[in-house]
Design an enzyme around this catalytic site. Structure first.
Site, short mmCIF file in Angstrom:
data_model
loop_
_atom_site.label_atom_id
_atom_site.label_comp_id
_atom_site.label_asym_id
_atom_site.label_seq_id
_atom_site.Cartn_x
_atom_site.Cartn_y
_atom_site.Cartn_z
N CYS A 221 5.68 -76.11 59.54
CA CYS A 221 6.31 -77.38 59.18
C CYS A 221 7.71 -77.13 58.66
O CYS A 221 8.08 -75.99 58.35
CB CYS A 221 5.48 -78.14 58.13
SG CYS A 221 5.47 -77.37 56.51
N ASP B 141 4.66 -71.54 55.10
CA ASP B 141 5.08 -70.89 56.34
C ASP B 141 5.98 -71.87 57.10
O ASP B 141 5.52 -72.93 57.54
CB ASP B 141 3.84 -70.52 57.16
CG ASP B 141 4.16 -69.70 58.40
OD1 ASP B 141 5.32 -69.75 58.86
OD2 ASP B 141 3.24 -69.03 58.92
N HIS B 142 7.24 -71.50 57.26
CA HIS B 142 8.19 -72.43 57.88
C HIS B 142 7.90 -72.64 59.36
O HIS B 142 8.49 -73.53 59.99
CB HIS B 142 9.62 -71.90 57.71
CG HIS B 142 10.58 -72.94 57.25
ND1 HIS B 142 10.65 -74.19 57.83
CD2 HIS B 142 11.53 -72.94 56.28
CE1 HIS B 142 11.59 -74.90 57.24
NE2 HIS B 142 12.14 -74.17 56.27
N ARG B 143 6.99 -71.87 59.94
CA ARG B 143 6.63 -72.07 61.34
C ARG B 143 5.74 -73.28 61.53
O ARG B 143 5.70 -73.87 62.61
CB ARG B 143 5.93 -70.82 61.90
CG ARG B 143 6.81 -69.57 61.92
CD ARG B 143 5.99 -68.35 62.32
NE ARG B 143 4.91 -68.07 61.37
CZ ARG B 143 4.03 -67.07 61.49
NH1 ARG B 143 4.12 -66.25 62.54
NH2 ARG B 143 3.10 -66.89 60.58
N PRO C 246 7.59 -66.18 57.87
CA PRO C 246 8.88 -66.64 57.34
C PRO C 246 8.63 -67.74 56.31
O PRO C 246 8.53 -68.92 56.64
CB PRO C 246 9.60 -67.17 58.58
CG PRO C 246 8.51 -67.61 59.49
CD PRO C 246 7.33 -66.73 59.22
#
Length: 474
Positions: free
Chosen positions: A448, A444-446, A271
């Site tokens: 940070c 990758d929003h996972r 994501p």
């Protein structure tokens, strides 16, 4: 008593399961030394030379140039034994080195290749002979014809294949000493890129005259043939309304196929989000000019940007990480192995600078130059194309300002750098013309949230605008 050993395409590492034969380095009848490279193959990562762990006489090859083989498929057979001659130097009789991985070897220089000429009868040949080869169903002895098969000093060759244990192996290339070149023989082409260009565009190299020395086929010859074919296609009558055009089909294999798989996986699993900022790069360009004017090796702009990246990653280590979804953990990495996107004739590749965080600008410049040249010539090893933790993408070389790239899976972020161009800019309270660049960070929003990603990008921009900020990290 000689023994015929089969050498199979070895495990090439890095999860690779197949390879395409680019160029054979030996022919049937050649005497090879232990660990001598026998074939050049292209994997999804790079082009590599494969060494054979056996020493002896090549009795058969499997697969023409351009053929894709899975790991474990036969590559060639070698007759080894007491009379294998100098090929057995460096090891015991009939034994191999035991090395089956690409890049392994004894390190000894290979013996000079020698042609073993097939005999036309029971008499002795002028070259070194190979003793009779015993098979499961009986022994093949002497020379001459055996049930209609050609014999290479005791090794029967039927329909272009070697007979081992009474079984003919199809697909081998007949040895070049048996007569003039035929339709299946070698063509005067050196460059693997020329072969690939011809193969992908349906150009028959055997019908193409070469303009190089001694009839060597050059890239310009292939491109001219492609252009002539395109003109003939344009001049051809239009198909009837009932016909449906299929278009040009380009196989997704090799490097291009690997890139397609990785990008598709990245889109499915990561994501991602992108943030960007414009920065005044005038002072960075002046600093580089001053460095290069002081003497010594020239410093590249890419090396300075890489140095800024490693300093930013030290402040925001969450962007130098990967996600283990099976364990549901974010793995922060200690070393920065910096990948950089490089466009080549074989497609997009991402060479990796190992331990970039421990290198200065001079070392980074030299390593970027080395890897770029290796990428251009197709000489990158699988190890030089894997293991990256963060990627720097300088798409400004294509003349564009910005981009939202796809993250290089399984990494967590990529910094994009656009072209540096003069633009109006407010500098010290006044409107001035400055050298401006757009910087973008896809992350990758996972690993940070926007705060860390924005902080990273802002620090990079600050270093670009005021290179003295880097003095704190030296």
């Amino acid at each position: 008593m000689a023994q015929v050993l089969e050498f199979k395409l070895p495990d090439l590492g890095e999860g690779l399961t197949e390879a395409e034969i680019v160029r054979w380095l030996v022919e049937v009848g050649d005497v090879v030394a232990i660990d001598q490279p026998v074939v050049e193959v292209e994997t999804a990562k790079a082009m590599v030379e494969v060494p054979c762990p056996y020493g002896g006489v090549v009795t058969a090859r499997f697969g023409e140039e351009g053929t894709e083989l899975p790991v474990g498929a036969p590559l060639l057979t070698v007759a080894v034994g007491e009379s294998s001659g100098p090929a057995a130097e460096g090891g015991d009789e009939g034994s191999g080195s035991g090395n089956v991985l690409v890049g392994y070897g004894t390190g000894a220089p290979p013996a000079r290749r020698r042609r073993v000429r097939p005999t036309n009868g029971a008499g002795a040949s002028s070259g070194p002979s190979v003793p009779a080869v015993a098979g499961a169903s009986g022994a093949l002895r002497g020379a001459g014809a055996v049930d209609g098969a050609r014999v290479l000093d005791g090794v029967a060759l039927a329909d272009g294949g070697a007979v081992s244990g009474g079984t003919a192996r199809a697909g081998a290339v007949p040895d070049a000493g048996s007569g003039p070149a035929v339709a299946g023989g070698p063509v005067p082409v050196i460059s693997p890129l020329v072969r690939r260009l011809a193969r992908e565009n349906g150009v028959d190299l055997r019908r193409l005259p070469g303009s190089g020395p001694e009839g060597l086929i050059l890239r310009a010859d292939v491109e001219s043939a492609i252009e002539r074919g395109a003109r003939r296609t344009e001049a051809a009558p239009a198909p009837s309304s009932a016909a449906v055009a299929d278009g040009v089909r380009i196989p997704l294999k090799g490097v291009r196929g690997a890139v397609a798989d990785k990008l598709s996986r990245s889109r499915r699993e990561i994501p991602d989000a992108t943030c960007w900022v414009d920065a005044d790069a005038t002072e960075l360009m002046r600093a580089r000019t001053a460095m290069n004017a002081a003497g010594g090796p020239k410093i590249s702009l890419l090396a300075l940007l890489a140095r800024i990246c490693t300093a930013a990653l030290a402040r925001y280590p969450e962007l130098n990480s990967t996600v283990d979804m099976a364990a549901r953990e974010v793995v922060r990495l200690d070393q920065v192995h910096l990948g950089f996107a490089a466009q080549t004739e074989r497609g997009l590749v991402v060479p990796v600078v190992r331990d970039a965080h421990a290198r200065d600008a001079e070392s980074l410049t030299a390593e970027f130059a080395r890897l770029t040249e290796a990428a251009r010539t197709g000489a990158l090893t699988p190890g030089e194309l894997t293991g990256g933790t963060f990627t720097l993408n300088n798409y400004g070389v294509f003349g564009v300002d910005g981009s939202t790239p796809i993250i290089n899976h399984p990494e967590a972020a990529m910094l994009g750098v656009g072209r540096i161009v003069p633009k109006p800019w407010v500098h010290e309270g006044e409107l001035a013309v400055r050298q401006v660049v757009q910087l973008s960070l896809t992350f990758d929003h996972r690993v940070c949230d926007g705060g860390a990603a924005g902080g990273f990008l802002r620090y990079v921009a600050d270093c670009v605008e005021r290179p003295t900020v880097l003095l704190r990290t030296l």
